[in-house]
Design an enzyme around this catalytic site. Structure first.
Site, PDB file in Angstrom:
ATOM      1  N   HIS A   1       5.887 -31.635 -26.690  1.00  0.00           N
ATOM      2  CA  HIS A   1       5.599 -32.530 -25.561  1.00  0.00           C
ATOM      3  C   HIS A   1       4.283 -32.172 -24.873  1.00  0.00           C
ATOM      4  CE1 HIS A   1       9.498 -34.409 -25.955  1.00  0.00           C
ATOM      5  NE2 HIS A   1      10.044 -33.200 -26.022  1.00  0.00           N
TER       6      HIS A   1
ATOM      7  N   ASN B   1       0.739  -0.124   5.953  1.00  0.00           N
ATOM      8  CA  ASN B   1       1.185  -0.924   4.815  1.00  0.00           C
ATOM      9  C   ASN B   1       1.836  -2.166   5.394  1.00  0.00           C
ATOM     10  OD1 ASN B   1       2.392  -1.912   2.465  1.00  0.00           O
ATOM     11  ND2 ASN B   1       4.104  -0.480   2.575  1.00  0.00           N
ATOM     12  N   GLY B   2       1.341  -3.346   5.047  1.00  0.00           N
ATOM     13  CA  GLY B   2       1.953  -4.572   5.570  1.00  0.00           C
ATOM     14  C   GLY B   2       0.910  -5.497   6.149  1.00  0.00           C
TER      15      GLY B   2
ATOM     16  N   GLU C   1       9.048 -14.273 -20.099  1.00  0.00           N
ATOM     17  CA  GLU C   1       8.830 -12.873 -19.733  1.00  0.00           C
ATOM     18  C   GLU C   1       7.818 -12.210 -20.675  1.00  0.00           C
ATOM     19  OE1 GLU C   1       9.230 -11.061 -17.331  1.00  0.00           O
ATOM     20  OE2 GLU C   1       9.194  -9.007 -18.068  1.00  0.00           O
TER      21      GLU C   1
ATOM     22  N   LYS D   1       4.329 -10.523 -19.441  1.00  0.00           N
ATOM     23  CA  LYS D   1       3.948  -9.136 -19.752  1.00  0.00           C
ATOM     24  C   LYS D   1       2.538  -9.092 -20.309  1.00  0.00           C
ATOM     25  CE  LYS D   1       6.058  -7.400 -18.002  1.00  0.00           C
ATOM     26  NZ  LYS D   1       7.166  -7.707 -17.170  1.00  0.00           N
TER      27      LYS D   1
ATOM     28  N   GLU E   1      -0.237 -10.087 -17.600  1.00  0.00           N
ATOM     29  CA  GLU E   1      -0.499  -9.188 -16.466  1.00  0.00           C
ATOM     30  C   GLU E   1      -1.177  -7.886 -16.873  1.00  0.00           C
ATOM     31  OE1 GLU E   1       2.876  -8.119 -14.036  1.00  0.00           O
ATOM     32  OE2 GLU E   1       4.154  -7.829 -15.767  1.00  0.00           O
TER      33      GLU E   1
ATOM     34  N   CYS F   1       0.853  -1.184   0.000  1.00  0.00           N
ATOM     35  CA  CYS F   1       0.000   0.000   0.000  1.00  0.00           C
ATOM     36  C   CYS F   1       0.891   1.237   0.000  1.00  0.00           C
ATOM     37  CB  CYS F   1      -0.856   0.022   1.265  1.00  0.00           C
ATOM     38  SG  CYS F   1      -1.746  -1.528   1.515  1.00  0.00           S
TER      39      CYS F   1
ATOM     40  N   TRP G   1      -3.704  -2.004  -1.319  1.00  0.00           N
ATOM     41  CA  TRP G   1      -3.714  -3.280  -2.037  1.00  0.00           C
ATOM     42  C   TRP G   1      -4.135  -4.309  -0.991  1.00  0.00           C
ATOM     43  CZ3 TRP G   1      -0.759  -7.936  -1.822  1.00  0.00           C
ATOM     44  CH2 TRP G   1      -0.924  -8.768  -2.939  1.00  0.00           C
TER      45      TRP G   1
ATOM     46  N   LYS H   1       2.834  -2.906  -7.510  1.00  0.00           N
ATOM     47  CA  LYS H   1       4.202  -2.820  -8.024  1.00  0.00           C
ATOM     48  C   LYS H   1       5.179  -3.684  -7.250  1.00  0.00           C
ATOM     49  CE  LYS H   1       7.455  -1.401 -10.671  1.00  0.00           C
ATOM     50  NZ  LYS H   1       7.513  -2.142 -11.944  1.00  0.00           N
TER      51      LYS H   1
ATOM     52  N   ARG I   1       1.484   1.578  -5.994  1.00  0.00           N
ATOM     53  CA  ARG I   1       1.737   0.608  -4.929  1.00  0.00           C
ATOM     54  C   ARG I   1       0.493  -0.200  -4.554  1.00  0.00           C
ATOM     55  NH1 ARG I   1       6.404   1.564  -2.073  1.00  0.00           N
ATOM     56  NH2 ARG I   1       5.542   0.501  -0.277  1.00  0.00           N
TER      57      ARG I   1
END
Ligand code: M6R
Length: 617
Positions: free
Chosen positions: A513, A101-102, A490, A494, A497, A2, A75, A612, A27
């Protein structure tokens, strides 16, 4: 994670807090809230599910009502995003407000205790428990002052937090604390700022104190900043730092999104990562962190790379680089798995942690374990002074500059650049890499920023146009071999997300396979096929895809004929050494993901459910 903003001074606190929250919205952005200590010394709280814009819609009447206040952008961890669960939270007596935050891990036990004492709760959050615990100490301890009550409460909780607390009976006072989540205090003239990073106050002051782990501070215009240890209230002399961050770095600079700006910054960010480290003329790689500990690396029984998400993909390429050039065994681990599987790690090992934010809780926890077992810890972080960079024995910053878009782009290519430098340096030092090859590789590495400039100039418009064809696609496959297998992973990450299209990355040979069963005319397959690196095998893979009518988007070297002729879409990139090709090839994949997401109307910089940096395990 957050974002927290706090202010006490002479400006309109509403403006400072709201503008600060906008900067910290990367954040977390599922809800937002503000509390102001109004000029008549009463608190007013507004909070809502949604973005900072939603908060502004319900709170603009608070403009010009206060010089003290704080805000939060969330968040969600405990409790769904909702108005009730948004911060700030108030204590039962309505006098104490807290943003957090946490995660408070033992919140349930404390909640039960507080309920027994008659406290009630409106939200499902751990934060509301903490604010009431502070009230509990205020109510039950004789002659206690406000900061002491906060300290007592913090000594009862475990978990990770950065908090800011205000008390209606202590106007103008902000109490902050930190354990595991960052918090900076901006020192202005007759004003103080608090924020999760310095971006909310960079235009007002260049002086800041980064609160250390286990410290708290009481901040007021009357008494300045008083820092203490949470454990035993010992006084701490503040270490004031000069901020290097500029406003320009944290603004969009004319781009529609931070992500696009950051993609375009890559020639510069890679150049900055190399600057002062790669001295091509002299044939030297100068990296203090590695230089001072060369023997640790070259004598290591193995190197373990720990990271999450995009940084983990960078780690995979790091493995290829270090094993190829330095011939030191490397393992790459998801930080979250490493920590919980009792890994074999000891003082003969080197552990490299890769993290853009330097705050990722999984990576942090894994590092602590490796440290306990005696391994030498090296950090590759982008955010200077971040928690991970502080607990490592040595490290290299990537110097990519602030990355604000949630999807990592320039941090990834900067991580690859650092890993290339490390691999080449170690290889040269331990004699596995001959001088001629070393010289040729470093001059090639030095040319990468120019090559990325070329990629951006020649592929941007093409990709922007091509992306329109994929707005309604449901699935994507990304394939690559060798160094470009992690680049495929990657590329897929991208896309998923930011566009919410399902995408998977595979080593190209693995396709037969299993994933080949998915291929039909509706399946686009992005295939990274530079000339150097198993090209003939890739040609066969493309043939296999075409035989099943899959749509091939090929990333090839300029002038390629074989793959290009079979592909439905061709993206040309300049030739480079195989080991650096993922740096160059990643750029068009970032652009592709970006434009598909834009056409789908997605919020590119703040994709749903993400933040983030993920400061919870
Ligand atoms: O800050 P970190 O590099 O430690 O973050 C790790 C991941 O959370 C991060 O790379 C994530 O996967 C990004 N959203 C990818 O774009």
């Amino acid at each position: 994670m957050c974002g927290i903003v706090g202010y006490t001074g002479f400006q309109d606190a509403y403006d400072v807090v709201i503008n600060g929250l906008r900067r910290l919205e990367y954040r977390g952005y599922d809800s937002a809230g503000i509390v102001l200590d109004k000029k008549d010394n009463s608190f007013e709280v507004e909070k809502t599910k949604g973005k900072v814009d939603d908060l502004v819609a319900i709170s603009h009447h608070l403009k010009n009502t206060a010089h003290v206040g704080m805000g939060h952008t969330r968040w969600a961890t405990h409790g769904v995003p909702s108005d009730r669960n948004s911060h700030p939270h108030l204590s039962n007596d309505g006098k104490i407000a807290l943003v957090h935050n946490g995660i408070i891990e033992n919140y349930d036990t404390i909640k039960t205790m507080l309920k027994e004492k008659g406290f009630t709760f409106k939200s499902e959050t751990d934060t509301e428990v903490l604010v009431n615990l502070i009230q509990y100490f205020m109510d039950t301890t004789t002659d206690i002052d406000f900061p002491t009550a906060v300290r007592f409460a913090l000594n009862e909780v475990y978990g990770a937090y950065a908090i800011t607390v205000m008390h209606e009976d202590h106007p103008g006072v902000l109490v902050v604390g930190r354990l595991g989540s960052p918090l900076a205090i901006g020192l202005g003239e007759n004003e103080y700022f608090i924020a999760s990073d310095a971006s909310p106050f960079v235009e007002f002051t260049k002086e800041a104190i980064y609160l250390e782990e286990g410290h708290m501070a009481t901040i007021s215009l009357q008494n300045g900043v008083d820092i203490r240890t949470i454990k035993d209230n010992s006084k701490i002399e503040p270490a004031v730092q000069q901020l290097k961050l500029s406003l320009e770095q944290i603004e969009k600079g004319g781009y529609e999104h931070f992500m696009l700006k950051e993609i375009f910054e890559q020639p510069k960010s890679i150049h900055d990562t190399l600057r002062g480290r790669l001295l091509v003329e002299e044939g030297i790689i100068k990296m203090a962190g590695i230089w001072d500990h060369l023997e640790k690396f070259t004598n290591a029984q193995k190197i373990t790379i720990i990271a999450c998400g995009t940084s983990w993909h960078a780690g995979l390429i790091g493995e290829y680089l270090i094993e190829e050039f330095a011939r030191i065994p490397v393992e790459v681990e998801y930080a979250s798995e490493f920590r919980y599987r009792n890994p074999i790690i000891n003082e003969k090992d080197v552990v490299i942690a890769i993290s853009q934010s330097g705050e990722t809780a999984d990576t942090m926890a894994a590092l602590k374990l490796a440290k306990e077992r005696g391994a030498f810890i090296y950090g590759i972080c982008n955010v200077v002074d971040s928690s991970i960079s502080r607990i490592t024995d040595a490290g290299s910053y990537t110097h990519a500059g602030p990355e604000i878009g949630v999807a990592s782009t320039k941090a990834f290519t900067a991580q690859l650049t650092i890993l290339a430098l490390i691999a080449l340096k170690l290889g040269k030092h331990n004699g596995n890499l001959g001088n001629a090859e070393f010289m040729s590789l470093i001059s090639e590495l030095n040319a990468i920023p120019k090559k990325i400039e070329e990629v951006l100039a020649t592929t941007h418009d093409l990709i922007k146009e091509m992306a329109k064809d994929f707005t309604n696609t449901h699935n994507f496959l990304y394939l690559g071999r060798g160094y470009n297998y992690p680049a495929a992973l990657e590329g897929a990450l991208k896309l998923k997300e930011i566009s919410y299209i399902h995408a998977e990355g595979y080593p190209a040979a693995e396709m037969k396979h299993g994933p080949i069963a998915l291929i039909d005319e509706n399946m686009p397959i992005v295939i990274i096929a530079p000339k150097r690196g198993h090209y003939d095998k890739i040609v066969s893979n493309v043939q296999e895809i075409k035989a099943r009518k899959g749509k091939v988007i090929a990333v090839v070297n300029k002038g390629d004929v074989q793959v290009a002729e079979m592909a439905d879409y061709v993206i040309e990139i300049p030739d480079t050494s195989e080991c650096f090709s993922p740096i160059v090839a990643s750029v068009p994949l970032q652009l592709l993901a970006y434009y598909i997401a834009v056409y789908r109307g997605a919020n590119v910089d703040q994709p749903r459910n993400l933040a983030k940096s993920v400061t919870v395990e």
